[in-house]
Scaffold this motif. Structure first.
Motif, mmCIF file in Angstrom:
data_model
loop_
_atom_site.group_PDB
_atom_site.id
_atom_site.type_symbol
_atom_site.label_atom_id
_atom_site.label_comp_id
_atom_site.label_asym_id
_atom_site.label_seq_id
_atom_site.Cartn_x
_atom_site.Cartn_y
_atom_site.Cartn_z
ATOM 1 N N LEU A 44 0.837 -1.205 0.000
ATOM 2 C CA LEU A 44 0.000 0.000 0.000
ATOM 3 C C LEU A 44 0.870 1.252 0.000
ATOM 4 O O LEU A 44 0.610 2.206 -0.720
ATOM 5 C CB LEU A 44 -0.902 -0.031 1.239
ATOM 6 C CG LEU A 44 -1.833 1.127 1.420
ATOM 7 C CD1 LEU A 44 -2.785 1.230 0.251
ATOM 8 C CD2 LEU A 44 -2.623 0.960 2.702
ATOM 9 N N TYR A 45 1.940 1.225 0.815
ATOM 10 C CA TYR A 45 2.808 2.392 0.910
ATOM 11 C C TYR A 45 4.059 2.091 0.093
ATOM 12 O O TYR A 45 5.043 1.565 0.605
ATOM 13 C CB TYR A 45 3.118 2.691 2.365
ATOM 14 C CG TYR A 45 1.849 2.886 3.145
ATOM 15 C CD1 TYR A 45 1.035 3.979 2.880
ATOM 16 C CD2 TYR A 45 1.424 1.972 4.086
ATOM 17 C CE1 TYR A 45 -0.156 4.157 3.551
ATOM 18 C CE2 TYR A 45 0.240 2.139 4.759
ATOM 19 C CZ TYR A 45 -0.552 3.235 4.485
ATOM 20 O OH TYR A 45 -1.736 3.404 5.139
ATOM 21 N N LYS A 77 -0.796 6.119 -2.893
ATOM 22 C CA LYS A 77 -1.975 5.259 -2.844
ATOM 23 C C LYS A 77 -2.644 5.386 -1.480
ATOM 24 O O LYS A 77 -2.007 5.726 -0.489
ATOM 25 C CB LYS A 77 -1.568 3.801 -3.076
ATOM 26 C CG LYS A 77 -1.356 3.479 -4.540
ATOM 27 C CD LYS A 77 -1.522 1.991 -4.794
ATOM 28 C CE LYS A 77 -0.270 1.215 -4.439
ATOM 29 N NZ LYS A 77 -0.384 -0.221 -4.734
ATOM 30 N N ALA A 78 -3.936 5.111 -1.440
ATOM 31 C CA ALA A 78 -4.664 5.109 -0.172
ATOM 32 C C ALA A 78 -5.431 3.809 -0.038
ATOM 33 O O ALA A 78 -5.851 3.211 -1.029
ATOM 34 C CB ALA A 78 -5.632 6.284 -0.098
ATOM 35 N N GLN A 79 -5.598 3.370 1.217
ATOM 36 C CA GLN A 79 -6.363 2.149 1.454
ATOM 37 C C GLN A 79 -7.820 2.349 1.078
ATOM 38 O O GLN A 79 -8.428 1.523 0.429
ATOM 39 C CB GLN A 79 -6.251 1.777 2.929
ATOM 40 C CG GLN A 79 -6.941 0.504 3.296
ATOM 41 C CD GLN A 79 -6.072 -0.695 3.006
ATOM 42 O OE1 GLN A 79 -5.010 -0.862 3.604
ATOM 43 N NE2 GLN A 79 -6.504 -1.526 2.089
ATOM 44 N N TYR A 80 -8.371 3.470 1.494
ATOM 45 C CA TYR A 80 -9.767 3.787 1.201
ATOM 46 C C TYR A 80 -9.807 5.119 0.445
ATOM 47 O O TYR A 80 -9.899 6.179 1.062
ATOM 48 C CB TYR A 80 -10.577 3.896 2.496
ATOM 49 C CG TYR A 80 -10.475 2.663 3.346
ATOM 50 C CD1 TYR A 80 -11.157 1.506 2.997
ATOM 51 C CD2 TYR A 80 -9.687 2.652 4.482
ATOM 52 C CE1 TYR A 80 -11.048 0.374 3.765
ATOM 53 C CE2 TYR A 80 -9.580 1.511 5.260
ATOM 54 C CZ TYR A 80 -10.268 0.371 4.896
ATOM 55 O OH TYR A 80 -10.160 -0.749 5.652
ATOM 56 N N ASN A 83 -12.099 8.067 1.324
ATOM 57 C CA ASN A 83 -11.892 8.885 2.517
ATOM 58 C C ASN A 83 -10.922 10.028 2.285
ATOM 59 O O ASN A 83 -10.873 10.960 3.075
ATOM 60 C CB ASN A 83 -11.360 8.025 3.668
ATOM 61 C CG ASN A 83 -12.381 7.022 4.120
ATOM 62 O OD1 ASN A 83 -13.534 7.126 3.755
ATOM 63 N ND2 ASN A 83 -11.948 6.067 4.910
ATOM 64 N N SER A 84 -10.095 9.904 1.258
ATOM 65 C CA SER A 84 -9.123 10.976 1.008
ATOM 66 C C SER A 84 -9.115 11.280 -0.479
ATOM 67 O O SER A 84 -8.289 10.783 -1.223
ATOM 68 C CB SER A 84 -7.734 10.560 1.503
ATOM 69 O OG SER A 84 -7.552 9.174 1.408
ATOM 70 N N TYR A 126 -2.011 13.134 5.784
ATOM 71 C CA TYR A 126 -3.362 13.075 5.245
ATOM 72 C C TYR A 126 -3.990 11.708 5.460
ATOM 73 O O TYR A 126 -4.876 11.556 6.313
ATOM 74 C CB TYR A 126 -3.320 13.441 3.757
ATOM 75 C CG TYR A 126 -4.653 13.675 3.103
ATOM 76 C CD1 TYR A 126 -5.812 13.789 3.857
ATOM 77 C CD2 TYR A 126 -4.745 13.802 1.727
ATOM 78 C CE1 TYR A 126 -7.034 14.007 3.247
ATOM 79 C CE2 TYR A 126 -5.964 14.021 1.109
ATOM 80 C CZ TYR A 126 -7.103 14.112 1.878
ATOM 81 O OH TYR A 126 -8.294 14.323 1.279
ATOM 82 N N THR A 127 -3.479 10.681 4.771
ATOM 83 C CA THR A 127 -4.164 9.390 4.906
ATOM 84 C C THR A 127 -3.934 8.776 6.284
ATOM 85 O O THR A 127 -4.824 8.164 6.843
ATOM 86 C CB THR A 127 -3.700 8.397 3.823
ATOM 87 O OG1 THR A 127 -2.324 8.135 4.002
ATOM 88 C CG2 THR A 127 -3.939 8.928 2.444
ATOM 89 N N ARG A 128 -2.725 8.929 6.839
ATOM 90 C CA ARG A 128 -2.464 8.383 8.168
ATOM 91 C C ARG A 128 -2.246 9.504 9.180
ATOM 92 O O ARG A 128 -1.398 9.406 10.063
ATOM 93 C CB ARG A 128 -1.262 7.448 8.140
ATOM 94 C CG ARG A 128 -1.445 6.268 7.219
ATOM 95 C CD ARG A 128 -0.419 5.211 7.478
ATOM 96 N NE ARG A 128 -0.603 4.620 8.778
ATOM 97 C CZ ARG A 128 -1.416 3.615 9.031
ATOM 98 N NH1 ARG A 128 -2.104 3.085 8.067
ATOM 99 N NH2 ARG A 128 -1.537 3.133 10.231
ATOM 100 N N GLY A 129 -3.021 10.558 9.064
ATOM 101 C CA GLY A 129 -2.832 11.723 9.930
ATOM 102 C C GLY A 129 -3.072 11.425 11.399
ATOM 103 O O GLY A 129 -2.420 11.999 12.273
ATOM 104 N N PHE A 130 -3.996 10.509 11.690
ATOM 105 C CA PHE A 130 -4.321 10.190 13.081
ATOM 106 C C PHE A 130 -3.118 9.571 13.795
ATOM 107 O O PHE A 130 -2.891 9.840 14.986
ATOM 108 C CB PHE A 130 -5.520 9.236 13.097
ATOM 109 C CG PHE A 130 -6.115 9.010 14.450
ATOM 110 C CD1 PHE A 130 -6.213 10.046 15.355
ATOM 111 C CD2 PHE A 130 -6.588 7.767 14.810
ATOM 112 C CE1 PHE A 130 -6.768 9.848 16.605
ATOM 113 C CE2 PHE A 130 -7.144 7.556 16.049
ATOM 114 C CZ PHE A 130 -7.228 8.595 16.955
#
Lengths: 159, 224
Positions: A44-45, A77-80, A83-84, A126-130
């Motif tokens: 994914l990354y 790339k993003a998993q979902y 969402n982004s 962004y995608t893993r901001g949390f």
């Protein structure tokens, strides 16, 4: 020769616990040497091939993801993806200072300027901001504890 | 394993980019439980330990001053929030970060006491907590390398291979150290011997909930 009861009893001694823990961890890590490990190609990354960008004399190596800010999407790339939806729009943005460094040397990607203002990593922000929020809160809590102890125990010590 | 088979039907998602929090009856129960407990300790006062003095009829009271009370309450509330966050997270790396945050806060809650035995064992626990961040993160990294994803919803549908099993074993040993379960229990047990009861209890509750949730996650990843 220690009896089994004595060995169990030693488990109650806090001083021996880190040693026991690191021994257990070491055994597991040694077992890991015999585990077949190969990287799944469907990552994914994604990362470019090792040394590929460096051999191309790309000054953003190894972080070049291509793209033009707000015009052409960078390769992220993003998993979902739902969402982004704006993913990749600003990954390639460089600050004026970063552009200056990038134009003058080919080592920009590996210098301290590349992080965090130089190359905006949208995976990180962004995608893993949390995750990034949590990482910095771990650091903040460590500083809170250390500074409280420093202020109250080290500097204003009464007993 | 199918998530619905283990922890019940999925009620909904909280999308945060790639980190998709999902809510099942199992996680919702533990999430709400952790939040309620956090609220209770946020409004409660500390206990005063009373020790009978030897050779007289006097009592020896160990109470906590206001400053120590405030920092402990703050850290305990954050610890409760981190625990409840770990209950509903849907991402493996996110989960390990929550666990590390809880480990740091557990040390912080007891670090303010003035009893030397407790501080000694808190130091030993701190050593374990530092060591166990290595297996936690490397386990998550190995699972990412083996499967290409970190989302538990996706990992549930991927056939595990030996690399995933080894990554899970690393995460498990990290969790055992961080939450102080069975053979590594002595350090945490000594930490509880300090005045200031409701805040100390969050240490206990967080490790209990974390290990329950971790077993759920590891079962989802490792069975197919």
């Amino acid at each position: 020769m220690k009896t089994l009861a004595e060995i169990w009893n030693n488990l109650a001694n806090p001083k021996l616990i880190p040693r026991l823990f690191s021994l257990t961890l070491a055994i597991i890590l040694l077992i890991g040497l015999f585990i077949p490990m190969n990287l799944n190609d469907n990552q994914l990354y994604v990362r470019p091939e090792i040394q590929e960008q460096i051999n191309e004399n790309n000054s953003l190596a190894p972080y070049d993801r291509g793209g033009i800010p707000l015009i052409e999407d960078a390769y992220v790339k993003a998993q979902y993806p739902n969402n982004s939806q704006n993913l990749g729009k600003i990954t390639s943005y460089l600050t004026p200072l970063a552009l200056l460094v990038k134009d003058n040397t080919i080592y920009f990607g590996t210098s301290i300027c590349a992080s965090p203002g130089g190359i905006l990593d949208e995976i990180l922000y962004y995608t893993r901001g949390f995750d990034t929020i949590l990482e910095s809160s771990i650091l903040m809590m460590a500083f809170v504890i250390a500074s409280w102890l420093g202020l109250n125990f080290t500097m204003r010590r009464e007993d | 394993m199918d998530i619905a088979a283990l922890s019940g039907e999925i009620f909904g998602f909280i999308p945060l980019g790639d980190i998709m929090l999902y809510i099942t009856p199992f996680s919702l129960f533990m999430f709400a439980g952790a939040l309620i407990f956090t609220f209770l300790i946020a409004i409660s006062k500390t206990e005063t330990q009373v020790e009978a003095e030897f050779g007289s009829l006097e009592d020896n009271r160990i109470s906590i001053d206001l400053k120590e009370f405030k920092i402990r309450r703050f850290l305990a509330i954050i610890c409760g929030l981190a625990t409840s966050g770990a209950m509903i997270t849907g991402d493996l790396f996110n989960f390990t970060l929550f666990v590390t945050l809880i480990g740091i806060l557990n040390i912080g809650i007891v670090s303010a006491v003035k009893i030397i035995d407790v501080l000694d064992s808190a130091f030993q626990y701190g050593l374990i907590a530092m060591i166990s961040s290595m297996p936690l993160f490397s386990g998550a990294a190995l699972i990412l390398g083996a499967t290409g994803t970190l989302s538990i919803l996706n990992l549930a549908q991927i056939q595990p291979n030996p690399m995933v099993y080894f990554g899970s074993a690393l995460i498990l040993i990290g969790l055992l150290g961080e939450s102080g379960v069975a053979p590594f229990y002595a350090t945490k047990a000594e930490m509880f011997r300090t005045p200031g009861s409701p805040f100390i209890l969050i240490i206990h509750l967080s490790s209990l909930l974390i290990i329950t949730r971790a077993i759920e996650i590891l079962l989802i990843i490792n069975t197919f």
